[in-house]
Design a protein around this motif. Structure first.
Motif, mmCIF file in Angstrom:
data_model
loop_
_atom_site.group_PDB
_atom_site.id
_atom_site.type_symbol
_atom_site.label_atom_id
_atom_site.label_comp_id
_atom_site.label_asym_id
_atom_site.label_seq_id
_atom_site.Cartn_x
_atom_site.Cartn_y
_atom_site.Cartn_z
ATOM 1 N N ALA A 79 0.825 -1.202 0.000
ATOM 2 C CA ALA A 79 0.000 0.000 0.000
ATOM 3 C C ALA A 79 0.860 1.253 0.000
ATOM 4 O O ALA A 79 1.877 1.311 0.698
ATOM 5 N N PRO A 80 0.460 2.282 -0.744
ATOM 6 C CA PRO A 80 1.149 3.568 -0.674
ATOM 7 C C PRO A 80 0.593 4.405 0.475
ATOM 8 O O PRO A 80 -0.358 4.000 1.160
ATOM 9 N N ARG A 81 1.145 5.561 0.671
ATOM 10 C CA ARG A 81 0.586 6.515 1.627
ATOM 11 C C ARG A 81 -0.566 7.269 0.971
ATOM 12 O O ARG A 81 -0.456 7.704 -0.176
ATOM 13 N N ILE A 82 -1.662 7.412 1.673
ATOM 14 C CA ILE A 82 -2.824 8.144 1.168
ATOM 15 C C ILE A 82 -2.789 9.551 1.754
ATOM 16 O O ILE A 82 -2.881 9.723 2.973
ATOM 17 N N ARG A 83 -2.636 10.549 0.898
ATOM 18 C CA ARG A 83 -2.605 11.944 1.330
ATOM 19 C C ARG A 83 -3.941 12.607 1.020
ATOM 20 O O ARG A 83 -4.521 12.401 -0.047
ATOM 21 N N ALA A 84 -4.399 13.419 1.967
ATOM 22 C CA ALA A 84 -5.728 14.014 1.866
ATOM 23 C C ALA A 84 -5.744 15.218 0.924
ATOM 24 O O ALA A 84 -4.891 16.106 1.008
ATOM 25 N N LEU A 85 -6.724 15.225 0.031
ATOM 26 C CA LEU A 85 -7.061 16.407 -0.761
ATOM 27 C C LEU A 85 -8.332 16.990 -0.159
ATOM 28 O O LEU A 85 -9.385 16.361 -0.181
ATOM 29 N N ALA A 86 -8.248 18.181 0.401
ATOM 30 C CA ALA A 86 -9.392 18.769 1.087
ATOM 31 C C ALA A 86 -9.370 20.278 0.886
ATOM 32 O O ALA A 86 -8.302 20.879 0.675
ATOM 33 N N PRO A 87 -10.534 20.926 0.962
ATOM 34 C CA PRO A 87 -10.590 22.379 0.756
ATOM 35 C C PRO A 87 -9.901 23.129 1.895
ATOM 36 O O PRO A 87 -9.662 22.577 2.974
ATOM 37 N N ARG B 227 2.998 -11.646 3.339
ATOM 38 C CA ARG B 227 3.477 -10.371 3.864
ATOM 39 C C ARG B 227 2.706 -9.235 3.186
ATOM 40 O O ARG B 227 2.472 -9.269 1.979
ATOM 41 N N VAL B 228 2.349 -8.253 3.992
ATOM 42 C CA VAL B 228 1.719 -7.029 3.488
ATOM 43 C C VAL B 228 2.609 -5.876 3.906
ATOM 44 O O VAL B 228 3.010 -5.773 5.073
ATOM 45 N N ARG B 229 2.955 -5.002 2.972
ATOM 46 C CA ARG B 229 3.876 -3.910 3.240
ATOM 47 C C ARG B 229 3.185 -2.559 3.077
ATOM 48 O O ARG B 229 2.294 -2.397 2.241
ATOM 49 N N TYR B 230 3.619 -1.612 3.906
ATOM 50 C CA TYR B 230 3.220 -0.216 3.759
ATOM 51 C C TYR B 230 4.436 0.551 3.285
ATOM 52 O O TYR B 230 5.484 0.541 3.942
ATOM 53 N N ALA B 231 4.325 1.195 2.110
ATOM 54 C CA ALA B 231 5.464 1.862 1.472
ATOM 55 C C ALA B 231 5.133 3.339 1.249
ATOM 56 O O ALA B 231 4.660 3.729 0.175
ATOM 57 N N PRO B 232 5.363 4.194 2.257
ATOM 58 C CA PRO B 232 4.949 5.599 2.153
ATOM 59 C C PRO B 232 5.813 6.450 1.236
ATOM 60 O O PRO B 232 5.528 7.639 1.066
#
Length: 469
Positions: A187-195, A267-272
């Motif tokens: 999984a990548p890092r999820i960055r917020a798009l917000a007003p 294995r599950v990886r988090y790759a930010p």
């Protein structure tokens, strides 16, 4: 243990410390790793280069599984052979933005999960060169992704939600991790798009989908226990082996999948180092409503995965110390802290491990316990905490106020978001209360208290030996 394949390098986690030539400390959960002579030789080889032998591969696997280090895959020979899958239910506008960002490097499959205007969805997909599969009845995100698996021939599948704004090539660095045959999802890092509103600024600072900038192995009971499927690259054969997504879960299907993959030995990886932007709710009502909805998933997850969802882990001595401090009993608190320090010193000496820094480590454990108790109380007992603020007695009010205000103010001071501390604190409390309300609603619906039951942690530190023959 299957070794990490040749060509992989490792990068130490930022919290990993080398205590002596043969001792490493760190990981999640925390542990002390003792290296045998063979392990020390492999450790030196890994410090200078990639995995080249069975010994270095075995040590690299152990370090990355324990969270002491993180894998760095070799450069792939060519572009990844994968299919991008976009499940969608209505919202043709966000779908168009998502498909425009994907580019044309990989085939794209849009799964229309029973939208009321299928022609609009099909028109957007065709305009961007994507194939469309139509589900006549809405089944939720898990069911839509499962439908896609029947129409995909590539071994890798990149799921991305229609309200994401990806950039071309985002799956490529994640796909490189699949050179490890045990990796099932990255999984990548999820960055917020917000007003640029108060709600938007809070979301950008504290989105529940953003898991931070530290890489991790994803597993229950670790620092990163799950990843969202807003964007996720998976191995199709691994999904098939565990039965893919559970269509009965409309919320929390991503957590359930990750935990089943872990239980199956994958294995599950988090790759930010890879990020994907995600459009967030624009109003407080929508934001808090989503948090409450997320909370409803805790009860069915707890039933499916007993013991994996403890909302608070309490170590005995730090818990005694925090409880005594909140009760205004300084002598008892001092005794609890002395017990924590003394117990850890005895444990370390019994394993021939240096005891330097124990006082600071135990002080941090007490601090983290206080923060954890505060957030737990806000999420699951906010009305009780508010009631306790009413009676006279400044000591009690100060203790309760520290539980309510301590966690959000600590987070604000650490991250310094673009929102003043008063509004950030109010938003964080409302966020926790909304999530806790959803958890309680799920508990009532599923007749279980498992998601609100704290866990007592009796083994604060693990000891292992690696590299012996």
């Amino acid at each position: 243990m299957t070794p990490l394949p040749p060509g992989f390098r490792i990068e130490l986690d930022q919290d990993t410390k080398q205590l002596t030539a043969d001792l490493l400390f760190g990981g999640s959960p925390a542990r002390v790793l003792r290296l045998s002579a063979a392990g020390q030789a492999a450790w030196k080889d890994l410090a200078d280069g990639p995995v080249t032998s069975a010994a270095t591969g075995a040590l690299a696997r152990h370090l990355t599984d324990a969270g002491l280090a993180h894998p760095r895959p070799p450069e792939p020979d060519g572009p990844a052979d994968l299919t991008v899958v976009v499940p969608v239910f209505g919202r043709a506008g966000p779908l168009a933005r998502c498909l425009a960002g994907l580019g044309d490097r990989h085939p794209v499959l849009v799964v229309d999960d029973g939208s009321e205007d299928p022609a609009a969805i099909a028109a957007v997909a065709v305009a961007h060169g994507a194939e469309v599969v139509r589900r006549d009845v809405n089944g939720g995100p898990g069911a839509a992704r499962n439908t896609a698996l029947d129409h995909v021939s590539t071994e890798l599948v990149a799921f991305v939600d229609s309200d994401c704004a990806p950039e071309p090539g985002w799956p490529e660095p994640l796909a490189a991790h699949f050179a490890d045959p045990l990796v099932a999802a990255v999984a990548p890092r999820i960055r917020a798009l917000a007003p640029d509103t108060a709600a938007g600024r809070y979301t950008r600072a504290a989105s529940s989908l953003d898991l931070g900038d530290r890489p991790a192995r994803v597993a229950p009971g670790t620092r990163t226990s799950y990843v969202p499927t807003a964007a996720l690259v998976v191995r199709r054969s691994a999904l098939t082996e565990v039965g893919a997504f559970d269509p009965a879960l409309r919320v929390g299907e991503d957590v359930d999948l990750v935990w089943r993959l872990h239980a199956a030995g994958f294995r599950v990886r988090y790759a930010p180092d890879v990020t994907v932007a995600h459009h967030e709710p624009e109003t407080w009502r929508a934001l808090l409503g989503r948090r409450a909805r997320y909370g409803t998933s805790a009860a069915p997850l707890a039933k499916r995965h007993p013991g994996a969802l403890a909302p608070l882990g309490l170590h005995p001595w730090p818990a005694v110390t925090v409880g005594a401090l909140l009760a205004g009993r300084p002598l008892l608190a001092a005794g609890g802290f002395a017990g924590a320090v003394g117990g850890m010193v005895r444990t370390l000496r019994a394993h021939d491990v240096p005891a330097d820094g124990v006082v600071r480590a135990m002080a941090n454990a007490v601090h983290q316990t206080w923060l954890g108790c505060g957030r737990y109380g806000t999420q699951f007992a906010a009305p009780l905490l508010a009631a306790l603020l009413v009676p006279r007695g400044w000591k009690r009010r100060a203790a309760v106020a520290s539980l309510l205000l301590g966690p959000p103010l600590t987070a604000w001071a650490k991250h310094r978001p673009a929102l003043d501390p008063v509004r950030y604190t109010a938003a964080a409390i409302a966020d926790d209360v909304a999530y806790g309300s959803g958890v309680w609603a799920g508990c009532l619906a599923h007749r279980t208290l498992e998601p609100v039951r704290p866990a007592l942690v009796r083994r604060p530190l693990r000891f292992t030996t690696k590299g012996s023959r």
